[in-house]
Design a protein around this motif. Structure first.
Motif, mmCIF file in Angstrom:
data_model
loop_
_atom_site.group_PDB
_atom_site.id
_atom_site.type_symbol
_atom_site.label_atom_id
_atom_site.label_comp_id
_atom_site.label_asym_id
_atom_site.label_seq_id
_atom_site.Cartn_x
_atom_site.Cartn_y
_atom_site.Cartn_z
ATOM 1 N N THR A 19 0.603 -1.580 -0.178
ATOM 2 C CA THR A 19 -0.269 -0.028 -0.164
ATOM 3 C C THR A 19 0.826 1.016 -0.561
ATOM 4 O OG1 THR A 19 -1.866 -1.100 1.271
ATOM 5 C CG2 THR A 19 -1.481 1.058 1.716
ATOM 6 N N ASP A 20 2.401 1.451 0.565
ATOM 7 C CA ASP A 20 2.786 2.305 0.965
ATOM 8 C C ASP A 20 3.456 2.883 -0.516
ATOM 9 O OD1 ASP A 20 4.013 4.905 2.527
ATOM 10 O OD2 ASP A 20 6.283 3.333 2.306
ATOM 11 N N VAL A 21 4.683 1.562 -0.835
ATOM 12 C CA VAL A 21 5.067 2.001 -1.448
ATOM 13 C C VAL A 21 4.623 2.114 -2.955
ATOM 14 C CG1 VAL A 21 7.008 0.664 -3.045
ATOM 15 C CG2 VAL A 21 7.661 -0.051 -1.071
ATOM 16 N N LEU A 22 3.330 0.682 -3.584
ATOM 17 C CA LEU A 22 2.869 1.546 -5.224
ATOM 18 C C LEU A 22 2.336 2.755 -5.191
ATOM 19 C CD1 LEU A 22 1.745 -2.164 -5.789
ATOM 20 C CD2 LEU A 22 3.393 -0.791 -6.659
ATOM 21 N N GLY A 23 1.610 3.175 -3.800
ATOM 22 C CA GLY A 23 1.094 4.201 -3.400
ATOM 23 C C GLY A 23 1.597 4.786 -3.428
ATOM 24 N N TYR A 24 3.230 5.659 -3.388
ATOM 25 C CA TYR A 24 4.003 6.321 -3.221
ATOM 26 C C TYR A 24 4.501 6.293 -4.745
ATOM 27 C CZ TYR A 24 8.423 8.730 -2.507
ATOM 28 O OH TYR A 24 10.289 9.285 -2.875
ATOM 29 N N PHE A 25 4.785 5.772 -5.305
ATOM 30 C CA PHE A 25 5.606 5.956 -6.740
ATOM 31 C C PHE A 25 4.478 6.127 -7.326
ATOM 32 C CE2 PHE A 25 8.912 2.467 -4.550
ATOM 33 C CZ PHE A 25 9.857 4.100 -5.744
ATOM 34 N N ALA A 26 3.112 5.197 -7.377
ATOM 35 C CA ALA A 26 1.777 6.536 -8.578
ATOM 36 C C ALA A 26 1.375 6.986 -7.619
ATOM 37 C CB ALA A 26 0.170 4.985 -8.305
ATOM 38 N N GLY A 27 1.451 8.042 -7.113
ATOM 39 C CA GLY A 27 0.777 9.559 -6.623
ATOM 40 C C GLY A 27 2.184 10.389 -6.706
ATOM 41 N N LYS A 28 3.875 10.313 -6.727
ATOM 42 C CA LYS A 28 4.706 10.800 -7.162
ATOM 43 C C LYS A 28 4.828 10.687 -8.898
ATOM 44 C CE LYS A 28 6.726 11.907 -3.805
ATOM 45 N NZ LYS A 28 6.756 12.887 -3.394
ATOM 46 N N SER A 29 4.662 9.385 -9.441
ATOM 47 C CA SER A 29 4.192 9.128 -11.530
ATOM 48 C C SER A 29 3.282 9.591 -11.562
ATOM 49 C CB SER A 29 4.473 8.144 -10.998
ATOM 50 O OG SER A 29 5.881 7.445 -10.432
ATOM 51 N N ILE A 30 2.215 10.194 -11.365
ATOM 52 C CA ILE A 30 0.697 9.648 -11.896
ATOM 53 C C ILE A 30 0.025 11.361 -11.532
ATOM 54 C CG2 ILE A 30 -1.537 9.313 -12.462
ATOM 55 C CD1 ILE A 30 -0.483 6.560 -12.186
ATOM 56 N N TRP A 73 -5.658 9.802 -5.626
ATOM 57 C CA TRP A 73 -6.280 9.407 -5.612
ATOM 58 C C TRP A 73 -5.753 8.131 -6.721
ATOM 59 C CZ3 TRP A 73 -10.486 6.639 -4.163
ATOM 60 C CH2 TRP A 73 -11.692 8.024 -3.787
ATOM 61 N N SER A 74 -4.175 8.358 -7.708
ATOM 62 C CA SER A 74 -3.662 7.116 -8.465
ATOM 63 C C SER A 74 -2.880 6.987 -7.348
ATOM 64 C CB SER A 74 -3.046 8.411 -8.932
ATOM 65 O OG SER A 74 -1.864 9.208 -8.599
ATOM 66 N N GLY A 118 -2.085 1.858 -4.036
ATOM 67 C CA GLY A 118 -2.166 0.757 -2.822
ATOM 68 C C GLY A 118 -3.479 -0.574 -2.742
ATOM 69 N N TRP A 119 -4.340 -0.063 -3.499
ATOM 70 C CA TRP A 119 -5.772 -1.115 -3.006
ATOM 71 C C TRP A 119 -4.948 -1.909 -4.270
ATOM 72 C CZ3 TRP A 119 -10.108 2.618 -3.934
ATOM 73 C CH2 TRP A 119 -10.442 3.296 -3.166
ATOM 74 N N ILE A 120 -4.125 -1.922 -5.497
ATOM 75 C CA ILE A 120 -4.418 -3.110 -6.528
ATOM 76 C C ILE A 120 -3.539 -4.137 -5.775
ATOM 77 C CG2 ILE A 120 -3.347 -3.675 -8.779
ATOM 78 C CD1 ILE A 120 -4.817 -1.271 -9.229
#
Length: 268
Positions: free
Chosen positions: A147-158, A173-174, A179-181
């Motif tokens: 949740t933390d890692v994917l949320g971090y990278f998606a939030g920063k990238s997208i 939201w991205s 994180g859910w995925i």
């Protein structure tokens, strides 16, 4: 004209510190979960006491002695109660929260709510490890990490629209959806190690949401108290509460699930 490369660099400038601190805590956590018993108890008591110390310092920063006494009292009471299963006796785990509330000069309800959640999660995780085995705690930890890692990278990238800008202006939201995925993928992975059905995927995603709510709750607390970090315990990267807020939310959700769902024991 702003330099795009400089902006991109500043966007990721906390990645190294974040990764280093997270990796160290994950290694310690995996060690404690694997061996269980006194090792997991010692780590849980230590983290719970530090979280109580940081909570008290955020709300009542002028009283260093009080926050230290609260941490010491929490550690003493929690470590003394970990071996008992007498329900009436277990009410004593809330004693630090109750006494600390009366000692607060402000934000008493805020302190009480967070303190109860902290001590309940501390005692509950140790009991959960003893009753259901360590695999489920690995699942919990990996869901929070994903949740933390994917949320971090998606939030920063997208980037994109903010999830709750008034409380947590950096969360998007991205990143939330990523994180859910990620949590769902962790749930699918653990179908190999457990007898749980495909419902574990959806539960993992709900656990991810609970983790995000823990993060948002701590962000709201810090904004309310006017502080940037819960403490300076981790050099250059805040305190334990800043790193364990998501785990706290997820742990409480897991303990609630355990009250209503028959969870099979899975040993390491």
């Amino acid at each position: 004209m702003p330099d795009p490369s400089a902006a991109a660099t500043s966007r990721w400038n906390d990645l190294r510190d974040r990764a280093a601190s997270s990796a160290a805590m994950v290694v310690i956590g995996i060690f404690a979960v694997h061996f269980g018993g006194v090792w997991f108890q010692m780590l849980t008591v230590f983290v719970t006491a530090i979280l109580m110390w940081e909570l008290a310092r955020m709300i009542r920063p002028e009283s260093i002695v009080f926050s230290m006494m609260l941490a010491a009292g929490t550690a003493s009471i929690l470590s003394g109660l970990l071996g008992t299963h007498e329900q009436w006796f277990l009410l004593l785990i809330f004693l630090p929260a109750i006494l600390g509330t009366f000692a607060m000069s402000r934000e008493r309800l805020t302190f009480f709510c967070f303190a109860v959640m902290i001590v309940a999660a501390g005692w509950g995780l140790v009991s959960f490890r003893d009753e259901y085995g360590g695999i489920w705690l690995y699942w919990l930890i990996l869901v929070v990490i994903a949740t933390d890692v994917l949320g971090y990278f998606a939030g920063k990238s997208i980037g994109g629209p903010k999830f709750w800008p008034r409380v947590s202006p950096k969360k998007t939201w991205s990143g939330t959806a990523a994180g859910w995925i990620g949590a769902g993928l962790v749930g699918a992975l653990f179908l190999v190690f457990t007898d749980a059905g495909w419902g574990l995927v959806w539960v993992s995603m709900l656990l991810s949401l609970a983790s995000q709510m823990g993060d948002i709750a701590e962000s709201a607390l810090k904004r309310r108290m006017g502080v940037k970090d819960s403490s300076a315990l981790i050099p250059g990267h805040g305190g334990l509460f800043d790193r364990f807020d998501g785990l706290l939310g997820a742990a409480l959700f897991l303990l609630v699930i355990a009250l209503f769902v028959d969870i099979p024991r899975v040993d390491l």
